[in-house]
Design an enzyme around this catalytic site. Structure first.
Site, PDB file in Angstrom:
ATOM      1  N   GLY A 195       0.769  -1.245   0.000  1.00 56.58           N
ATOM      2  CA  GLY A 195       0.000   0.000   0.000  1.00 56.58           C
ATOM      3  C   GLY A 195       0.793   1.283   0.000  1.00 56.58           C
ATOM      4  O   GLY A 195       0.320   2.322  -0.444  1.00 56.58           O
ATOM      5  N   GLU A 237       4.206   3.767   6.244  1.00 52.76           N
ATOM      6  CA  GLU A 237       2.975   2.967   6.128  1.00 52.76           C
ATOM      7  C   GLU A 237       1.908   3.771   5.388  1.00 52.76           C
ATOM      8  O   GLU A 237       1.948   4.996   5.362  1.00 52.76           O
ATOM      9  CB  GLU A 237       2.527   2.601   7.565  1.00 52.76           C
ATOM     10  CG  GLU A 237       1.284   1.776   7.681  1.00 52.76           C
ATOM     11  CD  GLU A 237       1.356   0.415   7.014  1.00 52.76           C
ATOM     12  OE1 GLU A 237       1.444   0.377   5.774  1.00 52.76           O
ATOM     13  OE2 GLU A 237       1.293  -0.600   7.721  1.00 52.76           O
ATOM     14  N   ASP A 238       0.981   3.062   4.759  1.00 56.44           N
ATOM     15  CA  ASP A 238      -0.087   3.770   4.054  1.00 56.44           C
ATOM     16  C   ASP A 238      -1.176   4.261   5.006  1.00 56.44           C
ATOM     17  O   ASP A 238      -1.597   5.404   4.958  1.00 56.44           O
ATOM     18  CB  ASP A 238      -0.704   2.883   2.948  1.00 56.44           C
ATOM     19  CG  ASP A 238      -1.128   1.502   3.434  1.00 56.44           C
ATOM     20  OD1 ASP A 238      -0.908   1.168   4.628  1.00 56.44           O
ATOM     21  OD2 ASP A 238      -1.676   0.739   2.626  1.00 56.44           O
ATOM     22  N   ASP A 270      -5.152   1.948  10.993  1.00 58.48           N
ATOM     23  CA  ASP A 270      -6.591   1.838  11.261  1.00 58.48           C
ATOM     24  C   ASP A 270      -6.777   1.462  12.734  1.00 58.48           C
ATOM     25  O   ASP A 270      -6.805   2.325  13.593  1.00 58.48           O
ATOM     26  CB  ASP A 270      -7.160   0.799  10.291  1.00 58.48           C
ATOM     27  CG  ASP A 270      -8.668   0.662  10.346  1.00 58.48           C
ATOM     28  OD1 ASP A 270      -9.319   1.502  10.973  1.00 58.48           O
ATOM     29  OD2 ASP A 270      -9.199  -0.298   9.748  1.00 58.48           O
ATOM     30  N   LYS A 325      -6.685   6.705  11.030  1.00 57.93           N
ATOM     31  CA  LYS A 325      -8.096   6.790  11.424  1.00 57.93           C
ATOM     32  C   LYS A 325      -8.135   6.827  12.950  1.00 57.93           C
ATOM     33  O   LYS A 325      -8.263   5.771  13.590  1.00 57.93           O
ATOM     34  CB  LYS A 325      -8.869   5.558  10.919  1.00 57.93           C
ATOM     35  CG  LYS A 325      -9.046   5.499   9.405  1.00 57.93           C
ATOM     36  CD  LYS A 325      -9.854   4.269   9.030  1.00 57.93           C
ATOM     37  CE  LYS A 325      -9.980   4.111   7.527  1.00 57.93           C
ATOM     38  NZ  LYS A 325     -10.559   2.799   7.151  1.00 57.93           N
ATOM     39  N   PHE A 340     -13.984   3.478   4.605  1.00 56.50           N
ATOM     40  CA  PHE A 340     -12.990   2.779   3.787  1.00 56.50           C
ATOM     41  C   PHE A 340     -12.556   3.668   2.620  1.00 56.50           C
ATOM     42  O   PHE A 340     -13.390   4.259   1.932  1.00 56.50           O
ATOM     43  CB  PHE A 340     -13.580   1.471   3.254  1.00 56.50           C
ATOM     44  CG  PHE A 340     -12.561   0.599   2.584  1.00 56.50           C
ATOM     45  CD1 PHE A 340     -11.739  -0.228   3.336  1.00 56.50           C
ATOM     46  CD2 PHE A 340     -12.411   0.622   1.206  1.00 56.50           C
ATOM     47  CE1 PHE A 340     -10.783  -1.023   2.716  1.00 56.50           C
ATOM     48  CE2 PHE A 340     -11.452  -0.170   0.584  1.00 56.50           C
ATOM     49  CZ  PHE A 340     -10.641  -0.990   1.339  1.00 56.50           C
ATOM     50  N   ILE A 341     -11.258   3.751   2.389  1.00 62.68           N
ATOM     51  CA  ILE A 341     -10.756   4.580   1.291  1.00 62.68           C
ATOM     52  C   ILE A 341      -9.897   3.747   0.322  1.00 62.68           C
ATOM     53  O   ILE A 341      -9.423   2.647   0.650  1.00 62.68           O
ATOM     54  CB  ILE A 341      -9.981   5.813   1.808  1.00 62.68           C
ATOM     55  CG1 ILE A 341      -8.809   5.398   2.688  1.00 62.68           C
ATOM     56  CG2 ILE A 341     -10.857   6.753   2.597  1.00 62.68           C
ATOM     57  CD1 ILE A 341      -7.553   5.358   1.934  1.00 62.68           C
ATOM     58  N   ASP A 391      -5.697  -0.210  -1.964  1.00 62.39           N
ATOM     59  CA  ASP A 391      -6.555  -1.008  -2.844  1.00 62.39           C
ATOM     60  C   ASP A 391      -7.898  -1.315  -2.222  1.00 62.39           C
ATOM     61  O   ASP A 391      -8.076  -1.248  -1.003  1.00 62.39           O
ATOM     62  CB  ASP A 391      -5.873  -2.343  -3.165  1.00 62.39           C
ATOM     63  CG  ASP A 391      -5.886  -3.301  -1.975  1.00 62.39           C
ATOM     64  OD1 ASP A 391      -5.479  -2.876  -0.866  1.00 62.39           O
ATOM     65  OD2 ASP A 391      -6.320  -4.456  -2.130  1.00 62.39           O
ATOM     66  N   ARG A 449      -5.249   0.733  -6.715  1.00 59.98           N
ATOM     67  CA  ARG A 449      -4.010   1.297  -6.157  1.00 59.98           C
ATOM     68  C   ARG A 449      -3.446   2.422  -7.019  1.00 59.98           C
ATOM     69  O   ARG A 449      -2.749   3.293  -6.527  1.00 59.98           O
ATOM     70  CB  ARG A 449      -2.924   0.213  -6.047  1.00 59.98           C
ATOM     71  CG  ARG A 449      -3.205  -0.865  -5.026  1.00 59.98           C
ATOM     72  CD  ARG A 449      -1.929  -1.683  -4.793  1.00 59.98           C
ATOM     73  NE  ARG A 449      -2.201  -2.937  -4.103  1.00 59.98           N
ATOM     74  CZ  ARG A 449      -2.332  -3.057  -2.783  1.00 59.98           C
ATOM     75  NH1 ARG A 449      -2.219  -1.995  -2.008  1.00 59.98           N
ATOM     76  NH2 ARG A 449      -2.579  -4.233  -2.233  1.00 59.98           N
TER      77      ARG A 449
HETATM   78  P1  5GP Z   1      -4.800  -2.013  11.201  1.00 61.81           P
HETATM   79  O1  5GP Z   1      -3.984  -3.171  11.665  1.00 61.81           O
HETATM   80  O2  5GP Z   1      -4.205  -0.674  11.591  1.00 61.81           O
HETATM   81  O3  5GP Z   1      -6.231  -2.129  11.637  1.00 61.81           O
HETATM   82  O4  5GP Z   1      -4.903  -2.097   9.641  1.00 61.81           O
HETATM   83  C1  5GP Z   1      -3.914  -1.734   8.820  1.00 61.81           C
HETATM   84  C2  5GP Z   1      -4.152  -2.263   7.417  1.00 61.81           C
HETATM   85  O5  5GP Z   1      -5.546  -2.401   7.101  1.00 61.81           O
HETATM   86  C3  5GP Z   1      -3.610  -1.283   6.431  1.00 61.81           C
HETATM   87  O6  5GP Z   1      -2.230  -1.468   6.206  1.00 61.81           O
HETATM   88  C4  5GP Z   1      -4.473  -1.568   5.212  1.00 61.81           C
HETATM   89  O7  5GP Z   1      -3.934  -2.662   4.511  1.00 61.81           O
HETATM   90  C5  5GP Z   1      -5.804  -1.986   5.785  1.00 61.81           C
HETATM   91  N1  5GP Z   1      -6.769  -0.855   5.816  1.00 61.81           N
HETATM   92  C6  5GP Z   1      -7.310  -0.269   6.898  1.00 61.81           C
HETATM   93  N2  5GP Z   1      -8.174   0.700   6.565  1.00 61.81           N
HETATM   94  C7  5GP Z   1      -8.176   0.744   5.212  1.00 61.81           C
HETATM   95  C8  5GP Z   1      -8.864   1.556   4.239  1.00 61.81           C
HETATM   96  O8  5GP Z   1      -9.677   2.450   4.544  1.00 61.81           O
HETATM   97  N3  5GP Z   1      -8.607   1.296   2.929  1.00 61.81           N
HETATM   98  C9  5GP Z   1      -7.725   0.332   2.526  1.00 61.81           C
HETATM   99  N4  5GP Z   1      -7.539   0.185   1.220  1.00 61.81           N
HETATM  100  N5  5GP Z   1      -7.055  -0.449   3.406  1.00 61.81           N
HETATM  101  C10 5GP Z   1      -7.275  -0.242   4.736  1.00 61.81           C
HETATM  102 MG    MG Z   2      -0.408  -1.029   4.988  1.00 64.42          MG
END
Ligand code: 5GP
Ligand code: MG
Length: 178
Positions: free
Chosen positions: A48, A102-103, A106, A134, A155-156, A162, A168
């Site tokens: 990402g 990191e992208d 969440d 977020k 969700f974005i 993606d 992407r």
């Molecule tokens: P976390 O472990 O912080 O909950 O999730 C991180 C991963 O969830 C990110 O690296 C990404 O792959 C995915 N993710 C979380 N929110 C989004 C979103 O809004 N859009 C997309 N495309 N991926 C997300």
């Molecule tokens: Mg990521």
């Protein structure tokens, strides 16, 4: 064009490329000031982050190294926090200043596990940078000093992120429409 269809879902324009690029530049400037003399190792988390990293790192003007890793989980890419391992980190990070690129953060579970995996390798310090955060979904305590945008819990997609493997390469960031 203000809406885009990716697979079965419609997404609306959320953050334009212009706005992203100007924020990314500001972030790079801050890093150039903060991290001067540290020869940081930027750890880009694939997939990402590839677009964010390409823009950010071309505005980094201090000496640095860049490497690419992947965090492999049990079930696809979902935010389950069920991480198995870190793939692709072949060099030593002992005593280094590491900056994770990191992208999106969440729940924060992925980042927390990544930090644990890195700590075992004895870096001098680890900073987190993320294009998006977020804050309303964060379930763990994380310090994210380098972030471009704090966003809502929707969700974005786009600018590297993606939806079910597609989207992407979209230039802007889009948010899912209900
Ligand atoms: P976390 O472990 O912080 O909950 O999730 C991180 C991963 O969830 C990110 O690296 C990404 O792959 C995915 N993710 C979380 N929110 C989004 C979103 O809004 N859009 C997309 N495309 N991926 C997300
Ligand atoms: Mg990521």
């Amino acid at each position: 064009m203000d809406t885009v269809k990716v697979k079965d879902k419609l997404f609306g324009l959320y953050i334009t490329e212009d706005k992203i690029l100007s924020r990314v530049k500001e972030l790079a400037t801050k890093m150039n000031n903060d991290l001067a003399g540290k020869n940081p190792l930027f750890l880009v988390i694939l997939n990402g982050s590839f677009v964010f990293a390409a823009d950010l790192l071309r505005d980094i003007t201090i000496p640095c190294e860049i490497t690419f890793v992947r965090v492999a989980s049990y079930e696809g890419d979902s935010s389950t926090g069920q991480i198995k391992h870190l793939l692709g980190l072949t060099q030593s990070i002992e005593g280094r200043t590491v900056v994770i690129v990191e992208d999106i953060v969440d729940s924060g579970f992925t980042m927390k596990e990544l930090l644990h995996m890195l700590e075992d390798k004895n870096p001098a310090e680890v900073y987190i940078s993320s294009l998006l955060v977020k804050p309303g979904n964060l379930k763990v305590d994380l310090d994210i000093p380098y972030r471009c945008f704090d966003i809502e819990n929707e969700f974005i997609v786009g600018y590297g992120l993606d939806y079910d493997h597609e989207g992407r390469n979209l230039r802007h960031i889009y948010q899912v429409m209900e």
